[in-house]
Design an enzyme around this catalytic site. Sequence first.
Site, PDB file in Angstrom:
ATOM      1  N   LYS A 224       0.813  -1.219   0.000  1.00  0.00           N
ATOM      2  CA  LYS A 224       0.000   0.000   0.000  1.00  0.00           C
ATOM      3  C   LYS A 224       0.847   1.271   0.000  1.00  0.00           C
ATOM      4  CE  LYS A 224      -4.116  -1.985   0.236  1.00  0.00           C
ATOM      5  NZ  LYS A 224      -5.103  -1.846  -0.854  1.00  0.00           N
TER       6      LYS A 224
ATOM      7  N   GLU B 204      -9.670   5.946   3.233  1.00  0.00           N
ATOM      8  CA  GLU B 204     -10.485   4.860   3.778  1.00  0.00           C
ATOM      9  C   GLU B 204      -9.552   3.694   4.027  1.00  0.00           C
ATOM     10  OE1 GLU B 204      -9.973   5.252   0.569  1.00  0.00           O
ATOM     11  OE2 GLU B 204      -9.377   3.212   0.063  1.00  0.00           O
TER      12      GLU B 204
ATOM     13  N   SER C  87       1.580  -9.668  -0.985  1.00  0.00           N
ATOM     14  CA  SER C  87       1.287  -8.234  -0.900  1.00  0.00           C
ATOM     15  C   SER C  87       1.531  -7.632   0.473  1.00  0.00           C
ATOM     16  CB  SER C  87      -0.149  -7.978  -1.343  1.00  0.00           C
ATOM     17  OG  SER C  87      -1.043  -8.760  -0.572  1.00  0.00           O
TER      18      SER C  87
HETATM   19  C1  LIG Z   1      -1.693  -6.960   2.333  1.00  0.00           C
HETATM   20  C2  LIG Z   1      -2.836  -6.593   1.484  1.00  0.00           C
HETATM   21  N1  LIG Z   1      -3.004  -7.218   0.301  1.00  0.00           N
HETATM   22  C3  LIG Z   1      -4.043  -6.927  -0.500  1.00  0.00           C
HETATM   23  C4  LIG Z   1      -4.983  -5.990  -0.148  1.00  0.00           C
HETATM   24  C5  LIG Z   1      -6.135  -5.760  -1.077  1.00  0.00           C
HETATM   25  O1  LIG Z   1      -6.066  -4.582  -1.795  1.00  0.00           O
HETATM   26  P1  LIG Z   1      -5.670  -4.563  -3.317  1.00  0.00           P
HETATM   27  O2  LIG Z   1      -6.522  -5.562  -4.011  1.00  0.00           O
HETATM   28  O3  LIG Z   1      -5.940  -3.176  -3.736  1.00  0.00           O
HETATM   29  O4  LIG Z   1      -4.239  -4.912  -3.427  1.00  0.00           O
HETATM   30  C6  LIG Z   1      -4.853  -5.306   1.059  1.00  0.00           C
HETATM   31  C7  LIG Z   1      -5.842  -4.290   1.455  1.00  0.00           C
HETATM   32  O5  LIG Z   1      -5.936  -3.840   2.543  1.00  0.00           O
HETATM   33  C8  LIG Z   1      -3.756  -5.613   1.885  1.00  0.00           C
HETATM   34  O6  LIG Z   1      -3.592  -5.010   3.056  1.00  0.00           O
END
Ligand SMILES: Cc1ncc(COP(=O)(O)O)c(C=O)c1O
Lengths: 403, 272
Positions: free
Chosen positions: A96, A118, A385
């Site tokens: 993020k 948000e 992620s």
């Molecule tokens: C670690 C992590 N992965 C994925 C997401 C999902 O968001 P996005 O699909 O935008 O990557 C989040 C959202 O809070 C997250 O914290």
Amino acid sequence: MAKLNSYRTGPDETGHFGIFGGQFVAETLMPLILELDAAYEASKKDPEFAKELSGLLKNFVGRESPLYFAERLTEHYGGAKIYLKREDLNHTGAHKINNCMGQILLARRMGKKRIIAETGAGQHGVATATVAARFGLECAIYMGETDIERQKPNVFRMKLLGADVIPVKSGARTLKDAMNEALRDWVTNVDDTFYIIGTVAGPHPYPELVRDFQCVIGEETRRQIMEAEGRLPDTLLACIGGGSNAMGLFHPFLDDEKVEIIGVEAAGHGIDTDKHAASLKGGRPGVLHGNRTYLLQDDDGQILEAHSISAGLDYPGIGPEHSWLNDIGRVKYVNATDAEALDAFQLCCKLEGIIPALESAHALAYLEKLAPDLPKDHIIVINLSGRGDKDIFTVADALGVEL
Amino acid sequence: MSDTRIDRRFKALKAEGRAAFVTYVMAGDPNYDAALEIVKGLPGAGADIIEVGLPFTDPMADGPAIQQAGLRALAGGMTLKKTLKLISEFRQDDNDTPIVLMGYYNPIYSYGVDQFLTDATSAGVDGLIVVDLPSEEDKELCLPAREAGLNFIRLATPTTDDKRLPKVLANSSGFLYYVSIAGTTGAAAPKASDVATALTRIRKTTDLPIAVGFGLRTGAQAAEIAKIADGAVVGTALVEQVALGSNDKDSVNRVLELAREISAGIRSVKKT
Ligand SMILES: Cc1ncc(COP(=O)(O)O)c(C=O)c1O
């Protein structure tokens, strides 16, 4: 559909990816969004902007993030070779911050004094609070009460970072409602406030600019896999809430037709139940939060509550570019249930010594279906992620463990 | 486009020398029958134009009062189809009072734009206000609605500057709704002097009647606005009365009573 020369040229000048995207906002916000678009276009042409951003990504965020060969997961499944793109190692623990850093630099250029955002899992909230602290800007984070309850460590982190965490009591009190409330704040505080949207959704230009700021993930991955393997990967895998970590990994590979690309939505209790967050598989096109995209909705066009064990995936929509990539068939979208994600979460802890975010665990979960039957020279890159420290209470609860 | 009920009403009021009282209530709040009674009672209580709110789960430009009104309506099973039915029932005994359907795009998009325009027209809807359709998205509904003979009423706000205003006005008709403050519905009342400055500016660009709303709660406030605008819009204050009612009948009475008070304020202002 006629074959495209490139899958990477969107959005068009009106902010659309095919029929998806657009600018569906109240008139009060329209001038602000146009101003943002102009500022973003100007920043793209300014080498100073890129220089400042890449310096901060290196020295503050800690990029580049490693592309790590997951030897024991590979061994476990006995098929394809599995690499993890380690976004969990970024400062604040998820992808993020890549986007937040880009947007706060835009906010500064535009002379904004106050930042709002948000958050669902709290990762975007923490990343936003972090960059706001770093640059000394006032910061308010909207978060649903349900999410405040299940992501307590992140709530406290945001407060330590000086942000005002505003509990949202409407709807199911999760990410969708937090986004409504952030938009209401923005409609009210039009002069000094910059809204840092956390995913590739919202009115144009957000889906584009969040994607561009996240593309550092895929660009690094290309370089790193060439170094490690001397060729591009065969398969990319990422979880999808709004779709920003996935888009960041996918976009730089969209035109490499040999690269198979798979997004994993959250199936909650199962997509044939009414408790899931798989907007592509369980929804249809509609308009919410400034864009047209696939949405979970009833026959009357009322938005349904999503469900996922992972707060960051608990959203009834998806970024418009994903909707387009789904419809044209360039990216394949699948899903993983709460239970599958929990299993994958634990497996990754035990086999790799990495506690993944529950969100990322949805991508890991799909390995079970994908990896075993593939040849040993097939390369899969998964976007890890984020890290899962924030999720230990939720996981303990799901496993019936008292902390 | 030939004259709609809205055009005729503003012409008549101009001849009469007073501003329009524009009311907003939520379809299906507190339930279908009581909401129908409210709408039927409003012209008698002094409303010149009625905006009927189309409930939506995620009204991003509305404050708590209208959010909750929408959720009450949805909880009672209100839908777009039933909202149109309510309007057609109203039309059975009132063929003059203009009805403006106000809401968000998704329920309409989901219903299908063509089908919606056919059904809305035959139900007796005269105009549309769709909060999340700015002029950038005119092709979605604004242009087809015009084609179907409905007024597409646009909001202008304090952020709509002179450069943008012509774009906002381009395909709109009926009247212009000037949202007097940047904010969600139900926020603080505007300063009449700020509004006057804005109206002078806007009138350089359009001859459309201008109704002003957001934050008006009393007859006195509405009268201030009636001096300078062609109409005063009251929504949240009326919607709040629905919630305060101890039963359906009480809710209906409270809404109509407040409407009468505000209408008296507006009617006390004579214009030449
Ligand atoms: C670690 C992590 N992965 C994925 C997401 C999902 O968001 P996005 O699909 O935008 O990557 C989040 C959202 O809070 C997250 O914290």
